[in-house]
Design an enzyme around this catalytic site. Structure first.
Site, PDB file in Angstrom:
ATOM      1  N   ASN A  74      46.310  55.381  26.933  1.00 31.87           N
ATOM      2  CA  ASN A  74      46.246  54.044  27.534  1.00 31.87           C
ATOM      3  C   ASN A  74      45.703  52.972  26.598  1.00 31.87           C
ATOM      4  O   ASN A  74      46.134  51.829  26.653  1.00 31.87           O
ATOM      5  CB  ASN A  74      45.417  54.069  28.828  1.00 31.87           C
ATOM      6  CG  ASN A  74      44.083  54.746  28.674  1.00 31.87           C
ATOM      7  OD1 ASN A  74      44.018  55.951  28.435  1.00 31.87           O
ATOM      8  ND2 ASN A  74      43.007  53.988  28.791  1.00 31.87           N
ATOM      9  N   HIS A  78      46.493  58.537  30.409  1.00 31.83           N
ATOM     10  CA  HIS A  78      46.929  58.472  31.803  1.00 31.83           C
ATOM     11  C   HIS A  78      48.072  59.470  32.012  1.00 31.83           C
ATOM     12  O   HIS A  78      49.072  59.450  31.285  1.00 31.83           O
ATOM     13  CB  HIS A  78      47.465  57.075  32.140  1.00 31.83           C
ATOM     14  CG  HIS A  78      46.438  55.982  32.120  1.00 31.83           C
ATOM     15  ND1 HIS A  78      45.085  56.203  32.042  1.00 31.83           N
ATOM     16  CD2 HIS A  78      46.598  54.636  32.203  1.00 31.83           C
ATOM     17  CE1 HIS A  78      44.440  55.040  32.065  1.00 31.83           C
ATOM     18  NE2 HIS A  78      45.337  54.068  32.152  1.00 31.83           N
ATOM     19  N   CYS A 117      49.141  49.455  31.034  1.00 33.90           N
ATOM     20  CA  CYS A 117      49.186  50.754  30.337  1.00 33.90           C
ATOM     21  C   CYS A 117      50.046  51.791  31.066  1.00 33.90           C
ATOM     22  O   CYS A 117      50.880  52.480  30.451  1.00 33.90           O
ATOM     23  CB  CYS A 117      47.775  51.282  30.117  1.00 33.90           C
ATOM     24  SG  CYS A 117      46.649  50.977  31.487  1.00 33.90           S
TER      25      CYS A 117
HETATM   26  P1  NAP Z   1      36.556  45.337  28.544  1.00 29.52           P
HETATM   27  O1  NAP Z   1      36.101  46.554  27.857  1.00 29.52           O
HETATM   28  O2  NAP Z   1      35.874  44.939  29.806  1.00 29.52           O
HETATM   29  O3  NAP Z   1      36.515  44.095  27.507  1.00 29.52           O
HETATM   30  C1  NAP Z   1      36.705  42.760  27.933  1.00 29.52           C
HETATM   31  C2  NAP Z   1      36.604  41.794  26.760  1.00 29.52           C
HETATM   32  O4  NAP Z   1      36.723  40.450  27.277  1.00 29.52           O
HETATM   33  C3  NAP Z   1      35.260  41.850  26.004  1.00 29.52           C
HETATM   34  O5  NAP Z   1      35.499  41.677  24.639  1.00 29.52           O
HETATM   35  C4  NAP Z   1      34.496  40.645  26.552  1.00 29.52           C
HETATM   36  O6  NAP Z   1      33.571  40.073  25.629  1.00 29.52           O
HETATM   37  C5  NAP Z   1      35.643  39.654  26.746  1.00 29.52           C
HETATM   38  N1  NAP Z   1      35.253  38.621  27.714  1.00 29.52           N
HETATM   39  C6  NAP Z   1      34.796  38.781  28.969  1.00 29.52           C
HETATM   40  N2  NAP Z   1      34.497  37.561  29.520  1.00 29.52           N
HETATM   41  C7  NAP Z   1      34.761  36.641  28.566  1.00 29.52           C
HETATM   42  C8  NAP Z   1      34.668  35.215  28.509  1.00 29.52           C
HETATM   43  N3  NAP Z   1      34.228  34.500  29.552  1.00 29.52           N
HETATM   44  N4  NAP Z   1      35.073  34.595  27.381  1.00 29.52           N
HETATM   45  C9  NAP Z   1      35.535  35.293  26.311  1.00 29.52           C
HETATM   46  N5  NAP Z   1      35.621  36.649  26.292  1.00 29.52           N
HETATM   47  C10 NAP Z   1      35.252  37.304  27.415  1.00 29.52           C
HETATM   48  O7  NAP Z   1      38.103  45.440  28.930  1.00 29.52           O
HETATM   49  P2  NAP Z   1      39.283  46.299  28.240  1.00 29.52           P
HETATM   50  O8  NAP Z   1      39.457  47.582  28.931  1.00 29.52           O
HETATM   51  O9  NAP Z   1      39.110  46.267  26.773  1.00 29.52           O
HETATM   52  O10 NAP Z   1      40.553  45.427  28.655  1.00 29.52           O
HETATM   53  C11 NAP Z   1      40.852  44.179  28.044  1.00 29.52           C
HETATM   54  C12 NAP Z   1      42.150  43.646  28.655  1.00 29.52           C
HETATM   55  O11 NAP Z   1      43.209  44.574  28.359  1.00 29.52           O
HETATM   56  C13 NAP Z   1      42.106  43.519  30.176  1.00 29.52           C
HETATM   57  O12 NAP Z   1      42.855  42.402  30.555  1.00 29.52           O
HETATM   58  C14 NAP Z   1      42.752  44.824  30.649  1.00 29.52           C
HETATM   59  O13 NAP Z   1      43.329  44.711  31.918  1.00 29.52           O
HETATM   60  C15 NAP Z   1      43.798  45.056  29.570  1.00 29.52           C
HETATM   61  N6  NAP Z   1      44.190  46.456  29.306  1.00 29.52           N
HETATM   62  C16 NAP Z   1      43.248  47.455  29.244  1.00 29.52           C
HETATM   63  C17 NAP Z   1      43.665  48.754  28.919  1.00 29.52           C
HETATM   64  C18 NAP Z   1      42.684  49.900  28.814  1.00 29.52           C
HETATM   65  O14 NAP Z   1      43.129  51.056  28.676  1.00 29.52           O
HETATM   66  N7  NAP Z   1      41.382  49.659  28.891  1.00 29.52           N
HETATM   67  C19 NAP Z   1      44.999  49.012  28.643  1.00 29.52           C
HETATM   68  C20 NAP Z   1      45.922  47.971  28.718  1.00 29.52           C
HETATM   69  C21 NAP Z   1      45.500  46.698  29.044  1.00 29.52           C
HETATM   70  P3  NAP Z   1      31.981  40.348  25.757  1.00 29.52           P
HETATM   71  O15 NAP Z   1      31.748  41.740  25.258  1.00 29.52           O
HETATM   72  O16 NAP Z   1      31.394  39.322  24.869  1.00 29.52           O
HETATM   73  O17 NAP Z   1      31.630  40.187  27.203  1.00 29.52           O
END
Ligand code: NAP
Length: 361
Positions: free
Chosen positions: A339, A256, A163
């Site tokens: 972000n 951000h 992001c």
């Molecule tokens: P998050 O809120 O922690 O969500 C993570 C997701 O992954 C949830 O849907 C979770 O499902 C799933 N997950 C976790 N363990 C799993 C498994 N073993 N098998 C299948 N699914 C699983 O994270 P987020 O912030 O949305 O970020 C998601 C990705 O995007 C990350 O790689 C992060 O680095 C990237 N990202 C985030 C942002 C941001 O602003 N947040 C921006 C750009 C990129 P459950 O709910 O079922 O556990």
């Protein structure tokens, strides 16, 4: 709704491309759900997450986890959450999976013929995987053929940058094209939603700033060089720019803010620099549904601010403000981006829209 209304709704649905969201229950996943419901080209057919969410309806799983305000779109609320295995009907898959498991899952999907657009870090620096911001380096789509040849995939993986990197590179793209970047110093003030859900414990962040985000500085420094690199004979040569990043987590929900200083080869006046940022509108003619003018230059002395400016261009524009001379490098300014939209789901949906107009879908 009358018969004609029903017919038009069904007809337009029939012509939409079915898509799946992996990691649909997370912070970025929720953004996908919101941005893709009522998308003119795509329709959410499937949502998937971990074993603990699978088997329940999305509405049930998200009862106390929906963070975006308003209601969960009804048609998604009723979908049963699936596991992340490559048996989904939708061939276009958005991955918002946690990086601890995203890499292997995305590979399995690509092997089986799915088009995977990922927000996770795992494959961003792979030599044969595009790290794509549509307005910045669309030429990197050429790596799709390289990837398929090399890995024997029926589908392919495209990654969306981190992001903070995304908003930085968007703001710097027209400057690099016109005045040649030599050095970039960036200090980020990153919001809490960037850490996912539940993210940073409240007692760690209230009344506080945390001067460390794991791997974030490395991502900005390395991804920027790939994004501004040169594609030659199916390979990206890293850009010859020095990048140094310092990352902080701050007590802001979304958006951000980045303080940036740069040295350039050519030395434009401040007005020329502002002009080149203002003129940047590279994909206007493609009429992509999520496209907004990528850079909004702000003239007020105290802007951009996360709470006020994170939704410019429906969250797809970055705001650049306080553009001035720097006594150490040449110029300095502030950049703000949303972000979860520009740096997450919105940026990846824009990639899918680009793939559609370029004939990849
Ligand atoms: P998050 O809120 O922690 O969500 C993570 C997701 O992954 C949830 O849907 C979770 O499902 C799933 N997950 C976790 N363990 C799993 C498994 N073993 N098998 C299948 N699914 C699983 O994270 P987020 O912030 O949305 O970020 C998601 C990705 O995007 C990350 O790689 C992060 O680095 C990237 N990202 C985030 C942002 C941001 O602003 N947040 C921006 C750009 C990129 P459950 O709910 O079922 O556990």
């Amino acid at each position: 709704m009358n018969v004609l209304g029903n017919y038009i709704e069904n007809f337009s649905k029939m012509n939409k491309i079915p898509v799946a969201i992996l990691g649909a229950t997370g912070i970025v996943g929720q953004r996908y759900v919101k941005l893709l419901s009522n998308h003119p080209w795509f329709e959410i057919k499937e949502v998937a997450a971990s074993e603990k969410s699978a088997g329940k309806t999305y509405g049930e799983v998200m009862k106390s986890r929906w963070k975006l305000g308003g209601n969960i779109p009804k048609e998604v609320s009723n979908l049963v959450v699936k596991e992340c295995s490559p048996t989904l009907e939708s061939k276009l898959v958005f991955s918002a999976l946690d990086a601890s498991i995203a890499g292997g899952i995305e590979e399995n999907f690509a092997k089986e013929g799915y088009i995977v657009i990922s927000n996770a870090r795992n494959h961003r620096l792979d030599e044969d995987v595009p790290l794509l911001i549509p307005e910045v380096n669309p030429e990197s789509l050429a790596l799709i053929d390289v990837q398929r040849r090399k890995r024997g995939y029926k589908g392919f993986i495209i990654t969306h940058p981190n992001c903070s990197t995304t908003e930085l590179c968007l703001a710097l793209k027209p400057i690099n094209d016109k005045f040649r970047l030599k050095k970039i110093l960036v200090t980020t003030m990153q919001s809490l939603s960037g850490a996912g859900y539940p993210g940073v414990p409240s007692l760690d962040i209230i009344d506080n700033i945390i001067p460390f985000i794991s791997l974030e500085e490395e991502k900005i420094e390395q991804e920027t060089l790939k994004i501004f690199g040169n594609l030659e004979n199916g390979k990206i040569n890293r850009a010859n720019i020095q990048v140094s990043a310092t990352c902080n987590r701050v007590f802001v929900s979304e958006g951000h803010l980045e303080s940036v200083s740069i040295e350039t080869g050519e030395k434009p006046t401040i007005d020329e620099l502002i002009g080149c940022l203002d003129d940047f509108d590279p994909l206007r003619k493609l009429n992509l549904p999520s496209y907004a003018k990528p850079i909004v230059v702000m003239k007020e002395e105290d802007r951009p601010q996360p709470r006020l400016d994170r939704n410019l261009g429906n969250g797809m524009s970055v705001a650049v403000g306080r553009i001035r001379n720097c006594n150490v490098l040449d110029y300095k300014f502030l950049v703000l981006g949303n972000n979860t939209i520009r740096g997450g789901a919105g940026g990846a949906i824009l990639i899918a829209e680009l793939l559609k107009v370029k004939g990849y879908l």
